[in-house]
Scaffold this motif. Structure first.
Motif, PDB file in Angstrom:
ATOM      1  N   ARG A   1       0.820  -1.218   0.000  1.00  0.00           N
ATOM      2  CA  ARG A   1       0.000   0.000   0.000  1.00  0.00           C
ATOM      3  C   ARG A   1       0.851   1.265   0.000  1.00  0.00           C
ATOM      4  O   ARG A   1       0.407   2.324   0.425  1.00  0.00           O
ATOM      5  CB  ARG A   1      -0.934  -0.005   1.212  1.00  0.00           C
ATOM      6  CG  ARG A   1      -1.899  -1.177   1.209  1.00  0.00           C
ATOM      7  CD  ARG A   1      -2.797  -1.179   2.453  1.00  0.00           C
ATOM      8  NE  ARG A   1      -3.645   0.000   2.503  1.00  0.00           N
ATOM      9  CZ  ARG A   1      -4.462   0.275   3.527  1.00  0.00           C
ATOM     10  NH1 ARG A   1      -4.522  -0.542   4.560  1.00  0.00           N
ATOM     11  NH2 ARG A   1      -5.202   1.369   3.515  1.00  0.00           N
ATOM     12  N   ASN A   2       2.084   1.145  -0.510  1.00  0.00           N
ATOM     13  CA  ASN A   2       2.994   2.290  -0.486  1.00  0.00           C
ATOM     14  C   ASN A   2       2.401   3.514  -1.178  1.00  0.00           C
ATOM     15  O   ASN A   2       2.439   4.636  -0.656  1.00  0.00           O
ATOM     16  CB  ASN A   2       4.326   1.929  -1.148  1.00  0.00           C
ATOM     17  CG  ASN A   2       5.178   1.044  -0.254  1.00  0.00           C
ATOM     18  OD1 ASN A   2       4.758   0.700   0.829  1.00  0.00           O
ATOM     19  ND2 ASN A   2       6.345   0.661  -0.750  1.00  0.00           N
TER      20      ASN A   2
ATOM     21  N   CYS B   1       1.469   7.100   0.486  1.00  0.00           N
ATOM     22  CA  CYS B   1       2.165   8.331   0.082  1.00  0.00           C
ATOM     23  C   CYS B   1       1.165   9.407  -0.304  1.00  0.00           C
ATOM     24  O   CYS B   1       1.341  10.586   0.022  1.00  0.00           O
ATOM     25  CB  CYS B   1       3.098   8.029  -1.089  1.00  0.00           C
ATOM     26  SG  CYS B   1       4.590   7.127  -0.629  1.00  0.00           S
ATOM     27  N   VAL B   2       0.102   9.024  -1.017  1.00  0.00           N
ATOM     28  CA  VAL B   2      -0.914   9.990  -1.424  1.00  0.00           C
ATOM     29  C   VAL B   2      -1.626  10.537  -0.191  1.00  0.00           C
ATOM     30  O   VAL B   2      -1.900  11.728  -0.084  1.00  0.00           O
ATOM     31  CB  VAL B   2      -1.925   9.340  -2.380  1.00  0.00           C
ATOM     32  CG1 VAL B   2      -3.111  10.285  -2.620  1.00  0.00           C
ATOM     33  CG2 VAL B   2      -1.246   8.978  -3.696  1.00  0.00           C
ATOM     34  N   ALA B   3      -1.913   9.641   0.787  1.00  0.00           N
ATOM     35  CA  ALA B   3      -2.597  10.052   2.002  1.00  0.00           C
ATOM     36  C   ALA B   3      -1.733  11.034   2.787  1.00  0.00           C
ATOM     37  O   ALA B   3      -2.248  11.938   3.429  1.00  0.00           O
ATOM     38  CB  ALA B   3      -2.935   8.833   2.849  1.00  0.00           C
TER      39      ALA B   3
END
Length: 208
Positions: free
Chosen positions: A201-202, A206-208
Motif C-alpha cells: 500500500r505504499n 504516500c498519497v494520504a
C-alpha cells in the motif's frame, strides 16, 4: 476526549486524527510491559466514539503475535521510534566491530566509532530514562544500543561515522555501508507493515 474536542471546536482548530493510549506496554532497554487487550478494548471504544484512531504508546519490541492482534483489537497506530533508533545503532556497531578488527590486523587506525559513542552515552544522563531496574543494566552494550541514536548529530559521532563508512567501503568490509544500515531498519519496519496489514500500500500511503 470530550473536554479536549470541545476546546478544539471552541478555538476553531482542526480535529485530532488520533488519541494516544497506554495499553500496558513500557519501553525500557527492551519491552518491559505487555499489551492488556481488555484495556485496549475500552480505549478503542472511546477512540471510535470520538471519531479518532487509537494510537498505542510504547509499542517497541513487542512480539509479532501481539502486533498481529492490533488491527482487530482497534489499534490503528503505534509509537515505535526507539526500536528503529536501536536497529540503526546496532547496524553501525556491527560495521564498527568488523572495521576495528580489520584495522588491527593491518596495523591501521580505525574510526573508534563504538568507543566514541559509548563514551558519549555514559557521560550523558539521557540513558537513565530507559533503565527501569538494576537488571536492565546487565551490560553496557544494551544501554548503548538503546541510546546511541540520541547522539547522531554530535560532531564526534558524525566524524567517526564518516570514517567508519569510508573504511568499510575501501577495505572491502561492505560495499555499501550506508545501505546496510538502511536495510537493517527496513527489516524492522517490515514487522509493523505485516502486522498492521499495510504491505503493498505504499502508493496509497504516500498519497494520504
Amino acid at each position: 476526549m470530550d473536554t479536549l474536542l470541545k476546546r478544539v471546536e471552541h478555538h476553531g482548530l482542526p480535529r485530532p486524527l488520533f488519541m494516544v493510549g497506554n495499553t500496558g506496554t513500557l519501553t525500557g532497554l527492551s519491552q518491559a510491559g505487555r499489551v492488556d487487550f481488555e484495556t485496549v478494548g475500552a480505549l478503542a471504544e472511546t477512540a471510535a466514539r470520538h471519531g479518532v484512531v487509537l494510537k498505542e504508546h510504547n509499542a517497541d519490541y513487542l512480539p509479532f503475535d501481539d502486533l498481529a492482534r492490533h488491527p482487530a483489537a482497534g489499534i490503528g497506530m503505534a509509537n515505535v521510534a526507539p526500536e528503529f533508533g536501536r536497529l540503526q545503532t546496532e547496524a553501525l556497531l556491527r560495521l564498527a566491530a568488523l572495521e576495528g578488527a580489520a584495522c588491527r590486523r593491518r596495523g591501521l587506525p580505525g574510526s573508534a566509532f563504538g568507543e566514541i559513542l559509548t563514551d558519549l552515552v555514559f557521560r550523558s544522563d539521557r540513558w537513565r530514562k530507559w533503565v527501569r531496574s538494576g537488571a536492565d543494566l546487565a551490560t553496557s552494550d544494551a544501554v548503548v544500543l538503546a541510546n546511541g541514536h540520541y547522539f547522531d548529530s554530535h560532531p564526534s559521532v558524525r566524524q567517526a561515522r564518516a570514517v567508519l563508512m569510508r573504511n568499510c567501503a575501501t577495505m572491502g568490509i561492505c560495499a555499501d555501508p550506508a545501505g546496510f544500515v538502511r536495510h537493517s531498519i527496513k527489516e524492522g519496519l517490515r514487522r509493523y507493515l505485516f502486522a498492521f496489514e499495510l504491505t503493498g500500500r505504499n502508493q496509497e500511503l504516500c498519497v494520504a
